[in-house]
Write a protein that holds these residues in place. Structure first.
Motif, PDB file in Angstrom:
ATOM      1  N   GLN A  93       0.832  -1.187   0.000  1.00  0.00           N
ATOM      2  CA  GLN A  93       0.000   0.000   0.000  1.00  0.00           C
ATOM      3  C   GLN A  93       0.878   1.254   0.000  1.00  0.00           C
ATOM      4  N   PRO A  94       0.413   2.345  -0.617  1.00  0.00           N
ATOM      5  CA  PRO A  94       1.195   3.587  -0.638  1.00  0.00           C
ATOM      6  C   PRO A  94       1.160   4.285   0.724  1.00  0.00           C
ATOM      7  N   GLY A  95       2.010   5.310   0.882  1.00  0.00           N
ATOM      8  CA  GLY A  95       2.065   6.028   2.146  1.00  0.00           C
ATOM      9  C   GLY A  95       0.791   6.787   2.474  1.00  0.00           C
ATOM     10  N   VAL A  96       0.032   7.142   1.467  1.00  0.00           N
ATOM     11  CA  VAL A  96      -1.176   7.928   1.710  1.00  0.00           C
ATOM     12  C   VAL A  96      -2.408   7.019   1.638  1.00  0.00           C
ATOM     13  N   SER A  97      -3.124   6.931   2.740  1.00  0.00           N
ATOM     14  CA  SER A  97      -4.177   5.927   2.879  1.00  0.00           C
ATOM     15  C   SER A  97      -5.584   6.522   2.808  1.00  0.00           C
ATOM     16  N   ALA A  98      -6.553   5.645   2.756  1.00  0.00           N
ATOM     17  CA  ALA A  98      -7.949   6.059   2.767  1.00  0.00           C
ATOM     18  C   ALA A  98      -8.257   6.856   4.032  1.00  0.00           C
ATOM     19  N   ARG A  99      -7.677   6.401   5.129  1.00  0.00           N
ATOM     20  CA  ARG A  99      -7.912   7.075   6.409  1.00  0.00           C
ATOM     21  C   ARG A  99      -7.387   8.532   6.382  1.00  0.00           C
ATOM     22  N   ASP A 100      -6.301   8.758   5.665  1.00  0.00           N
ATOM     23  CA  ASP A 100      -5.813  10.140   5.505  1.00  0.00           C
ATOM     24  C   ASP A 100      -6.878  11.014   4.859  1.00  0.00           C
ATOM     25  N   GLY A 101      -7.591  10.418   3.916  1.00  0.00           N
ATOM     26  CA  GLY A 101      -8.664  11.163   3.269  1.00  0.00           C
ATOM     27  C   GLY A 101      -9.788  11.474   4.235  1.00  0.00           C
ATOM     28  N   LEU A 102     -10.152  10.506   5.049  1.00  0.00           N
ATOM     29  CA  LEU A 102     -11.213  10.703   6.032  1.00  0.00           C
ATOM     30  C   LEU A 102     -10.851  11.822   6.994  1.00  0.00           C
ATOM     31  N   GLU A 103      -9.625  11.770   7.543  1.00  0.00           N
ATOM     32  CA  GLU A 103      -9.231  12.772   8.538  1.00  0.00           C
ATOM     33  C   GLU A 103      -9.133  14.168   7.930  1.00  0.00           C
ATOM     34  N   GLY A 104      -8.631  14.232   6.703  1.00  0.00           N
ATOM     35  CA  GLY A 104      -8.533  15.522   6.033  1.00  0.00           C
ATOM     36  C   GLY A 104      -9.897  16.179   5.874  1.00  0.00           C
ATOM     37  N   THR A 105     -10.859  15.392   5.430  1.00  0.00           N
ATOM     38  CA  THR A 105     -12.194  15.935   5.229  1.00  0.00           C
ATOM     39  C   THR A 105     -12.831  16.352   6.557  1.00  0.00           C
ATOM     40  N   ARG A 106     -12.608  15.553   7.571  1.00  0.00           N
ATOM     41  CA  ARG A 106     -13.122  15.868   8.895  1.00  0.00           C
ATOM     42  C   ARG A 106     -12.669  17.276   9.336  1.00  0.00           C
ATOM     43  N   VAL A 107     -11.387  17.548   9.154  1.00  0.00           N
ATOM     44  CA  VAL A 107     -10.850  18.847   9.576  1.00  0.00           C
ATOM     45  C   VAL A 107     -11.395  19.971   8.695  1.00  0.00           C
ATOM     46  N   ALA A 108     -11.471  19.711   7.397  1.00  0.00           N
ATOM     47  CA  ALA A 108     -12.004  20.730   6.486  1.00  0.00           C
ATOM     48  C   ALA A 108     -13.430  21.108   6.893  1.00  0.00           C
ATOM     49  N   TYR A 109     -14.208  20.123   7.303  1.00  0.00           N
ATOM     50  CA  TYR A 109     -15.581  20.413   7.700  1.00  0.00           C
ATOM     51  C   TYR A 109     -15.635  21.170   9.027  1.00  0.00           C
ATOM     52  N   ALA A 110     -14.696  20.868   9.918  1.00  0.00           N
ATOM     53  CA  ALA A 110     -14.646  21.616  11.177  1.00  0.00           C
ATOM     54  C   ALA A 110     -14.334  23.090  10.897  1.00  0.00           C
ATOM     55  N   LEU A 111     -13.465  23.328   9.938  1.00  0.00           N
ATOM     56  CA  LEU A 111     -13.142  24.712   9.569  1.00  0.00           C
ATOM     57  C   LEU A 111     -14.383  25.418   9.037  1.00  0.00           C
ATOM     58  N   GLN A 112     -15.121  24.740   8.186  1.00  0.00           N
ATOM     59  CA  GLN A 112     -16.333  25.339   7.631  1.00  0.00           C
ATOM     60  C   GLN A 112     -17.356  25.605   8.740  1.00  0.00           C
ATOM     61  N   GLN A 113     -17.442  24.663   9.687  1.00  0.00           N
ATOM     62  CA  GLN A 113     -18.357  24.842  10.812  1.00  0.00           C
ATOM     63  C   GLN A 113     -17.964  26.074  11.625  1.00  0.00           C
ATOM     64  N   SER A 114     -16.663  26.310  11.759  1.00  0.00           N
ATOM     65  CA  SER A 114     -16.198  27.493  12.488  1.00  0.00           C
ATOM     66  C   SER A 114     -16.599  28.769  11.749  1.00  0.00           C
ATOM     67  N   ILE A 115     -16.472  28.732  10.427  1.00  0.00           N
ATOM     68  CA  ILE A 115     -16.925  29.885   9.628  1.00  0.00           C
ATOM     69  C   ILE A 115     -18.419  30.108   9.867  1.00  0.00           C
ATOM     70  N   ASP A 116     -19.196  29.039   9.870  1.00  0.00           N
ATOM     71  CA  ASP A 116     -20.650  29.168   9.988  1.00  0.00           C
ATOM     72  C   ASP A 116     -21.070  29.647  11.371  1.00  0.00           C
ATOM     73  N   THR A 117     -20.403  29.128  12.409  1.00  0.00           N
ATOM     74  CA  THR A 117     -20.829  29.447  13.787  1.00  0.00           C
ATOM     75  C   THR A 117     -20.032  30.586  14.396  1.00  0.00           C
ATOM     76  N   LYS A 118     -18.940  30.968  13.765  1.00  0.00           N
ATOM     77  CA  LYS A 118     -18.020  31.985  14.302  1.00  0.00           C
ATOM     78  C   LYS A 118     -17.407  31.576  15.636  1.00  0.00           C
ATOM     79  N   GLU A 119     -17.305  30.292  15.882  1.00  0.00           N
ATOM     80  CA  GLU A 119     -16.774  29.830  17.161  1.00  0.00           C
ATOM     81  C   GLU A 119     -15.600  28.871  16.973  1.00  0.00           C
ATOM     82  N   LEU A 120     -14.895  28.627  18.069  1.00  0.00           N
ATOM     83  CA  LEU A 120     -13.896  27.559  18.132  1.00  0.00           C
ATOM     84  C   LEU A 120     -14.605  26.228  17.968  1.00  0.00           C
ATOM     85  N   ILE A 121     -14.017  25.348  17.184  1.00  0.00           N
ATOM     86  CA  ILE A 121     -14.636  24.038  16.983  1.00  0.00           C
ATOM     87  C   ILE A 121     -13.677  22.940  17.438  1.00  0.00           C
TER      88      ILE A 121
END
Lengths: 342, 342, 342, 342
Positions: free
Chosen positions: C309-337
């Motif tokens: 398997q390569p160094g970059v895994s499916a799980r890396d994709g999951l975690e990346g998206t998770r963080v991206a969504y937390a950032l968007q949630q912070s934009i939406d709520t104007k709060e720390l997430i």
């Protein structure tokens, strides 16, 4: 500590730089007198710089009982005579480069200067007092670069002055591109290497203003020089840098190389815009060497107080001019020229 | 689209680079045959590159009915003969620089090449296929720099190879520093300017290894050249860059200047550590010109398919060698040399 | 060695990049099939790339008996389903980021992928295969920077695309600035640090196109993130770089710091002109990451051959998206997430 | 023109810098008096700077009939009281940052200062007088960058001071990393944007010296701030730059971006050696901001002469400290902090 009282002759662009420095920025110096044949320059000295004595005649100025030293920024043709006279009057002398125009006269003046070791004589090779050049010099002295093999010096003026140069090129003689532009570079080659130049070849090309061919002037030139220990020196001199004032020096040694002013950064700002990533540039020598002009004058004051001679001597001026003339001779004859010393 | 079948002669460092590119990285080319007198190199070709025909004799290889083209990466002394033979067999030829060692022989080979316009001939001046050089060439063509006045080229090998060079310097002749190192720079001067070199002066200095004086080799050299339109070219060639592989080209024109490889950046990383602000550097030509080697071979393939000749011709090789020899003659005679063409 | 036979789905700008690489530049891979709902894209695949099988239906393509692997470059909303189907059919999968749009679906797909360890799965985080990023990674691994304390990532698209983005901003949803632009930066933060993101705050400002406020899109944003070991990460994401494509990563550690792409140099040319000293810049991701796209596909091929398997895994994709969504949630709520993992 | 007579309080490292400037480098100023509780500092003032009046008591100094102005470089805790007293005595005041330690006291002092508009008050935000910062400010004012969206400021001290900081970290309170290090950066954010800071989040990490956790001090911190017009500001503050004194400011706008001090170049020298291509770096603030310290004092003198107030006001000091305290509060509470103004 009594201030050193200074008289200045010549108040053109560079003269004003020195005058302002002496008047306001050099602790322990006072600008007492100024000499010029241009009335407005004397007005400037009185009104802006608080000079109390102004003269049209240089001879009268050096006869003033109120002076300790003179700063000579007059046209080059007057330098030797003005140095000689100041020395005769027992005044310390700071003189802009070159020391003179004729090798024979320069030699006589060097003898006069060397016969008065109690008087400080300093030539305006300000680059030696620039902090980047000094940093490089320390690296060379420490051996960080090993033994030098190649020195490359660029001295290219901004194109902003070229048009007016072309206009007056026939009327007044610049002394030739290399005497006019490379004199600092030649000094820097000698300073870093500690060696004399033995043999030179110089070339030139007029492309933006081909009409300069007719009046025997050059827009851009290049030269290669062999030093007495076989070190090689490359010079480019020009009057047509589109991007600003390009003074660059490179030292290649057996253990490393360095460049001073690889690009003529104006300050620490980097701009990212439609042109790409842009570093603004220095536009002229007063901007690039502002601190060097200050430092050399502080060194002149220190030498007077501490009764010692500065690192840059009258003989440095003689040798620099000798090489500049050999370069011009190569342009004229299209041949290799051996630099002769007698 | 049938693959172009290629035979290669010479599998040293550069030979392996070309062999790998042909075998794996150039769409539409197959590495069919390899020729070398070194058995392990033929093993390498068979095992690593899947080459099906291996030869000890070049003559045998070009007699193979399976080839469309040869890539010549043998020692320089064999080039002309191997080109001639390939042309005779109707094969397209890619040949590493130089085209040969003797002007007379080179001329004969150029004539042979020019008598077979249906066969593609390309010389390995890969710099012309480097994207930075191509970007600069486009700027020159567009007139962004105005008319060129000065071209400066540095070709300095990393010091890592110097010790072994010194060891073998007496035994084998390098052809001289300028023929060995500056041949690419001379080509670049001709390419950017579109002009021939008329007059040259070359100097050298051995400082790290003074014993090179005894065997007539140089560690570091510099040269100045005058082109037919008075454009000035400055060269520095060396074998002792402490910081890596320093290939730099500068173009000064009436409307601007540019530098290619002002510093040999290895990649886009900048390191801030106890040494200051540090850019890592390229360490050798396969690293610096990796893509250029690929691009030139792709161009060779395209020329074969499209039945046209590449931008770099056999005559470019002749002229480059001519100038390199004039530089060496200047080193030998210590005089200005006029480049003669007959 | 038999070629790996590849089918590609999606032939937009990035799809074409991958298709061309597979077809021509990756030794040991053949582009056998292509799938698109755009007829002209299938024509392109047939005519330009020599693809023998073309499909409108992805399901039909993966049923082809001639494929070993698929490359998924379709719109993000199709990714999870297409991965699942390929896995079911026993095909190796290379998928462009993101792995999917819904965390729940992504998780399910990750489980499917992890249940088929004999099939290679690689996500298109090409920056990990850029040579500058790899050079930096090696420095970090070697401990040259000590322990990391701050990571700064800029991902700013050139302004050339902004106007059309604004025009279509209301109609289609980009997923938000951070999901759209910072997903690579988030991956890079995780890759260099080896740590997960715990807490985030994100901000945005629309200044060039204030009308973006109305459609909930952002022109420029910034975020600060705290990692599980207190390492700090700073992000700037934007769509309005005047100078080109600005991707920059900085690592600050206890023993040094480094920057990758401190300025987006296009090549090794420096221009000196009326604008100052200018470095031309990269203009878009296919230019900046051309070699990284090649390298990641070569790695995909190697993984298939070497059954790893390569160094970059499916799980890396999951975690990346998770963080991206937390950032968007912070934009939406104007709060720390706080980023939650369950 | 009669000299402005100045008394200075505090003669530590920065105090000596100001004292030397006033004594020797600012035309039209005389250093008349000095106050310190350290006897050797008063000796220094008398012997090296020619100060005629020395005091242990600040109150006595400001009662001297010979003073026009005071320069306050004492510990921060004394600032408000010393400003108040000088204002009461009718003296112009130059005070080092911060204006004080307690918001309530600072406000009272600001009121006192604003009640005496005929007295010049200047705070030591010297960066505003650095030529690179001024060049950038002019670009912003001219609109070259469009509207600002992101401002990034780094203020990282060289690691050379970190060990002794750690040793004394428990004994004396630095005021916190952000009050100690970022006060200049906060001022720069306000100066370039012309906006106040509304909301902040700050983080920190101790990696080289984890023991700092125990005494509530930070080695490295980062912060994100939202300004009243949504402009985003990113700060990094640190005490551990291996490469020197890293002060950098970036401005991102809708029409371009710029960086001041993207790398802390010491001078114009580039070194090519075994480490790569190396730019030497500034090592501390007296080196980096030497000219800025001079310029701000010249501005102070000009303001006194021209009966006007400088660009940097007492209120700038109040607002800067307010934000620094909000950052510290965020560190303490781990939460977003709204900056309150009453």
């Amino acid at each position: 500590m009594v201030d050193i009282k200074v008289g200045i002759v010549g108040l053109g662009r560079l003269g004003k730089t020195h005058a302002n420095n002496v008047a306001s920025n050099i602790p322990g110096m006072t600008l007492t007198a100024a000499c010029s044949v241009v009335e407005s320059e004397l007005d400037y000295a009185r009104e802006q710089l608080g000079v109390t004595e102004t003269y049209i005649s240089y001879e009268e100025m050096v006869n003033s009982p109120n002076l300790d030293a003179v700063v000579i920024v007059s046209p080059s043709g007057f330098h030797t005579e003005q140095i000689n006279l100041a020395m005769e009057k027992g005044l310390h002398v700071f003189c802009e480069k070159p020391i003179g125009l004729e090798i024979k006269e320069i030699k006589k003046t060097v003898e006069i200067i060397e016969s008065r070791p109690e008087l400080v004589f300093q030539l305006g090779f300000m680059r030696r007092y620039d902090e980047s050049y000094q940093y490089a010099k320390e690296m060379v002295e420490r051996g960080d670069l090993g033994e030098l093999t190649v020195i490359r010096c660029y001295g290219i003026d901004p194109c902003s002055g070229l048009e007016s140069f072309v206009k007056f090129a026939g009327a007044s003689n610049s002394g030739g591109l290399f005497a006019d532009m490379s004199i600092h570079d030649i000094d820097i080659v000698r300073w870093f290497s500690g060696k004399e130049v033995n043999r030179v070849w110089a070339l030139g090309k007029n492309a933006a203003y081909p009409e300069l061919d007719e009046v025997g002037e050059l827009e851009t030139g290049a030269a290669m020089m062999q030093l007495e220990d076989k070190t090689m020196a490359l010079l480019v001199a020009g009057r047509n840098a589109i991007h600003g004032y390009h003074v660059e020096t490179e030292l290649i040694g057996t253990k490393g190389m360095l460049r001073i002013g690889a690009q003529p950064d104006k300050n620490l700002v980097t701009v990212f815009n439609e042109n790409g990533v842009v570093r603004p540039t220095s536009q002229h020598f007063p901007e690039r060497f502002r601190d060097a002009f200050l430092n050399e004058m502080k060194e002149f004051a220190s030498c007077i107080r501490e009764k010692r001679q500065p690192g840059v001597s009258a003989r440095d001026g003689l040798e620099g001019t000798r090489v500049a003339y050999a370069l011009q001779q190569s342009i004229d004859t299209k041949e290799l020229i051996d630099v002769t010393r007698d």
